[in-house]
Design an enzyme around this catalytic site. Structure first.
Site, PDB file in Angstrom:
ATOM      1  CB  SER A  46     -13.713   2.902  -1.548  1.00  0.00           C
ATOM      2  OG  SER A  46     -12.825   1.818  -1.330  1.00  0.00           O
ATOM      3  CG  HIS A  47     -13.333  -1.307  -4.119  1.00  0.00           C
ATOM      4  ND1 HIS A  47     -12.539  -0.454  -3.375  1.00  0.00           N
ATOM      5  CD2 HIS A  47     -12.673  -1.508  -5.286  1.00  0.00           C
ATOM      6  CE1 HIS A  47     -11.443  -0.165  -4.061  1.00  0.00           C
ATOM      7  NE2 HIS A  47     -11.505  -0.794  -5.217  1.00  0.00           N
ATOM      8  CG  LEU A 123      -6.171  -7.524  -7.515  1.00  0.00           C
ATOM      9  CD1 LEU A 123      -6.844  -7.954  -8.806  1.00  0.00           C
ATOM     10  CD2 LEU A 123      -4.903  -6.733  -7.814  1.00  0.00           C
ATOM     11  CB  THR A 159      -4.504   3.185  -8.572  1.00  0.00           C
ATOM     12  OG1 THR A 159      -5.620   2.447  -9.092  1.00  0.00           O
ATOM     13  CG2 THR A 159      -4.890   4.638  -8.409  1.00  0.00           C
ATOM     14  CD  GLU A 188     -10.871   6.573   1.465  1.00  0.00           C
ATOM     15  OE1 GLU A 188     -11.268   7.404   2.311  1.00  0.00           O
ATOM     16  OE2 GLU A 188     -11.378   5.432   1.342  1.00  0.00           O
ATOM     17  CG  HIS A 229      12.422   6.144  -7.633  1.00  0.00           C
ATOM     18  ND1 HIS A 229      12.795   6.761  -6.447  1.00  0.00           N
ATOM     19  CD2 HIS A 229      13.218   5.051  -7.761  1.00  0.00           C
ATOM     20  CE1 HIS A 229      13.777   6.071  -5.897  1.00  0.00           C
ATOM     21  NE2 HIS A 229      14.057   5.035  -6.661  1.00  0.00           N
ATOM     22  CE  LYS A 230      13.838   2.182  -3.547  1.00  0.00           C
ATOM     23  NZ  LYS A 230      14.384   1.664  -2.282  1.00  0.00           N
ATOM     24  NE  ARG A 301      -4.180  -3.861  11.489  1.00  0.00           N
ATOM     25  CZ  ARG A 301      -5.200  -3.220  10.952  1.00  0.00           C
ATOM     26  NH1 ARG A 301      -6.419  -3.415  11.424  1.00  0.00           N
ATOM     27  NH2 ARG A 301      -5.033  -2.382   9.951  1.00  0.00           N
ATOM     28  N   PRO A 303      -1.050  -8.619   6.966  1.00  0.00           N
ATOM     29  CG  PRO A 303       0.387  -8.127   5.170  1.00  0.00           C
ATOM     30  CD  PRO A 303       0.352  -8.814   6.508  1.00  0.00           C
ATOM     31  NE  ARG A 307      -8.762  -5.654   2.218  1.00  0.00           N
ATOM     32  CZ  ARG A 307      -8.448  -5.726   0.932  1.00  0.00           C
ATOM     33  NH1 ARG A 307      -8.652  -6.855   0.284  1.00  0.00           N
ATOM     34  NH2 ARG A 307      -7.933  -4.689   0.299  1.00  0.00           N
TER      35      ARG A 307
END
Length: 334
Positions: A46-47, A123, A159, A188, A229-230, A301, A303, A307
């Site tokens: 997507s990027h 990012l 986002t 996405e 809301h979080k 996994r 983070p 990738r």
């Protein structure tokens, strides 16, 4: 969709040719081309190449100044400011990078803000770059409004992802956390819209506030924040850093990252780097213990591990890409 396999070098060269043909300077195009290659390398389609026709279109219509020269200032020892001059984010980030890293090492902590900017790609790659410099990195960027507050229908924040790059003490990253305030990245939904695929329930609402699986309706409505809301609160935190602190426009006033309307988005980024040695003598040891406690459970996994797996595969086998997309980009080069 017909796919074909190309090398990572070919991805980077193709992007470079297309962007310079569209009117970008060699330096600016090179920064974007490298970022595009990294996205394809890590399986973040997507990027990756998907964005190259958009980048080229935005250079030609004036949404981005392809020949912009970023202006770097350092008003205080730990503060680096970059005016992207309505150009691409990547060369602006590169322009201030050395001062930013040096300031963090000298002071123990430093921040770099970027304004008059644009989409900065993945990012997590910027956070990983800080980690590879031996520093703990927290990166934030905001985006044109696409998330309404819980109970509302009018988007007011983007986002707004954040990324954390944690050094491993050996020149790499122990982990890279990269997530948006929304349930899923907007790119996405754009990808699924172009491919004619539905989105998942719970990702977005339409312009009437009703849940939808139609990506076109989602793009006219609002994406949903992760965790209600979080998640919206996380997005507000990032808005304060990457927009208000950086001196960029608010997400609600930024023009879209897609299409030709609205002129330059003038969005922003805020990166913070910590020299962990200035704060703790046991940082790397504690991080290693934390990582062991996570992955030691089996079937779990850390983070960024997905990738890394994609990275090892594509570096060995090349990248599977949409043949029609490559043809469209090749046409841009001509």
């Amino acid at each position: 969709m017909t796919e074909r396999t190309i090398t990572l070098d070919s991805v980077e060269r193709l992007c470079l040719r297309a962007l310079t043909a569209a009117g970008a300077s060699e330096d600016n195009a090179a920064a974007l081309a490298h970022s595009t290659m990294l996205a394809e390398r890590d399986g973040i389609r997507s990027h990756g190449l998907l964005y190259v026709p958009i980048y080229a279109e935005h250079i030609r219509c004036g949404k981005v100044d392809g020949k912009a020269r970023p202006v770097v200032s350092q008003p205080r020892a730990g503060a680096v400011i970059v005016d992207a001059a309505t150009g691409f984010a990547h060369p602006a980030i590169d322009a201030g990078w050395d001062r930013f890293i040096a300031a963090a090492r000298r002071n123990g902590i430093a921040a770099m803000t970027v304004f008059n900017s644009y989409n900065c790609g993945v990012l997590g790659h910027h956070a990983e770059r800080i980690a590879e410099a031996g520093l703990l990195g927290l990166c934030t960027t905001h985006a044109p409004a696409s998330i309404a507050p819980p109970g509302g229908r009018l988007p007011v924040i983007g986002t707004n992802p954040f990324a954390l790059g944690v050094p491993d003490g050996a020149g790499g990253a122990a982990l890279v956390l990269d997530q948006s305030a929304s349930v899923v990245a907007k790119s996405e939904i754009l990808l699924r819209s172009r491919e004619g695929r539905t989105i998942e329930p719970g990702w977005a609402i339409d312009e009437h506030g009703v849940g939808t699986v139609d990506p076109a309706e989602a793009l006219k409505g609002s994406m949903l924040p992760a965790g209600g809301h979080k998640g919206f609160g996380v997005g507000l935190l990032i808005e304060i850093l990457a927009s208000c602190l950086a001196g960029a426009v608010l997400s609600k006033d930024a023009s879209p990252f897609s299409g030709t309307a609205g002129g330059p988005p003038r969005t922003g980024q805020c990166f913070i780097a910590f020299d962990t040695a200035a704060f703790s003598s046991s940082f790397s040891h504690q991080v290693a213990g934390l990582v062991d406690a996570i992955v030691g459970q089996g079937g779990v996994r850390i983070p960024g591990s997905g990738r890394k797996a994609a990275r090892h595969r594509t570096e060995r086998e090349g990248v599977r890409v949409d043949a029609d997309l490559v043809d469209r980009i090749e046409a841009l080069c001509r």
